[in-house]
Scaffold this active site. Structure first.
Site, mmCIF file in Angstrom:
data_model
loop_
_atom_site.group_PDB
_atom_site.id
_atom_site.type_symbol
_atom_site.label_atom_id
_atom_site.label_comp_id
_atom_site.label_asym_id
_atom_site.label_seq_id
_atom_site.Cartn_x
_atom_site.Cartn_y
_atom_site.Cartn_z
ATOM 1 C CB CYS A 179 3.362 11.818 -6.206
ATOM 2 S SG CYS A 179 1.856 11.908 -5.210
ATOM 3 C CB CYS B 171 -0.926 -0.019 1.217
ATOM 4 S SG CYS B 171 -1.870 1.489 1.446
#
Length: 325
Positions: free
Chosen positions: A198, A182
């Protein structure tokens, strides 16, 4: 019986918590707090729910003064790390916090710890440099590793190779196993929820947005794959939305009356329904089904009338704008 150790305990062994109604024996709570504080997971959540334990309960349960002091220090450091006006002394083995508001015009700071007095720059957080420009700002030290401010650029590059990144809010170092698990990360220092791929603070729809970040995986989508996916969404949205609506309309319209009829017919043995005669039960089931037949089209219309415009707005609004950029 304690739900953690599964051992029978006397009632006085279960302390009352101010944060929630869950109960565990004192020995299990003490061990839980000891492990949580040693791992710098402060504030400490209840072992059964996300509610944070109150400091008074933590002090009442912890017998060791050293653990109490460490808990208080971690609470304070977490508050300071989340404060954008806090600067940390760069001297070795100091990690003293200086709260510096309005110091951008006069960036010369002095450590207030007794015996230190190190002078450093407000902007770059490095030792004071009156004759030279600021060096690149290094990541701020995290709660779990106050000495992280001493990391050199080459060490930071090696840390990135080892899947160690910094929190986008407080710059604490966070390590993640490179197994494609995850990508929704939670900083234990400042509580920031961010995307591992990101390094942006995320919302509930981040992994559904056209950002290229996936909930699982080791890297975001490539630019080509992201553009192809967005084009596919724009071109295929009418067909997919029509298909979903075509399946949802009969399912909701027919499913609700069937569900209500089965629920009324399956009245429990102790319910009032079991005391009715056969004709009364038949009338009750029939009336509930007929009522559901009138209500289900309304529910279907509201669901389709709200869901379809939302999906169209997302596809031809958010996705198209992202594709144009």
């Amino acid at each position: 019986e304690c739900p953690l150790c599964l051992l029978p305990q006397p009632p006085e062994a279960f302390p009352t918590l101010a944060s929630c109604a869950h109960r565990s024996c004192r020995a299990c709570l003490e061990q839980y707090l000891r492990i949580a504080i040693s791992e710098s997971r402060v504030p400490v959540a209840c072992p059964h729910c996300p509610a944070a334990l109150q400091p008074t309960d933590v002090h009442h349960l912890l017998a060791e003064p050293a653990l109490r002091n460490k808990y208080e220090e971690f609470l304070l450091r977490r508050l300071l790390v989340a404060d954008p006006g806090t600067r940390w002394c760069p001297a070795p083995d100091c990690s003293y916090a200086v709260i510096a508001y309005g110091c951008a015009e006069c960036p010369r700071l002095t450590c207030g710890r007794e015996g230190c007095g190190t002078e450093f720059c407000y902007h770059c957080r490095q030792p004071w440099h009156p004759d030279g420009p600021c060096a690149p700002v290094p990541p701020a030290p995290g709660l779990a590793n106050p000495a992280a401010q001493l990391v050199q650029p080459e060490d930071l590059a090696h840390a990135e190779d080892e899947d160690i990144k910094v929190c986008p809010r407080c710059s604490a170092f966070i390590m993640k196993i490179n197994d494609g698990s995850c990508n929704r990360m939670n900083c234990t220092v400042c509580g920031c929820l961010f995307c591992w791929l990101c390094l942006q603070e995320i919302s509930d729809v981040h992994f559904l947005s056209p950002s290229g970040c996936t909930f699982w995986g080791k890297r975001p989508w490539s630019r080509t794959r992201k553009i192809l996916w967005q084009l596919g969404m724009v071109l295929g949205a009418p067909m997919v939305i029509s298909l979903v609506a075509g399946i949802a309309v009969p399912v909701i319209t027919i499913g609700i009356p069937i569900y209500m009829g089965r629920k009324v017919l399956a009245g429990g043995p102790g319910s009032r329904r079991s005391s009715l005669s056969g004709c009364q039960q038949c009338f009750s089931v029939t009336s509930s089904v007929l009522l559901s037949l009138f209500v289900s089209p309304i529910i279907t219309a509201v669901t389709v009338g709200v869901g379809v415009p939302l999906m169209l707005t997302y596809v031809y609004g958010v996705v198209v704008l992202s594709l144009c950029r």
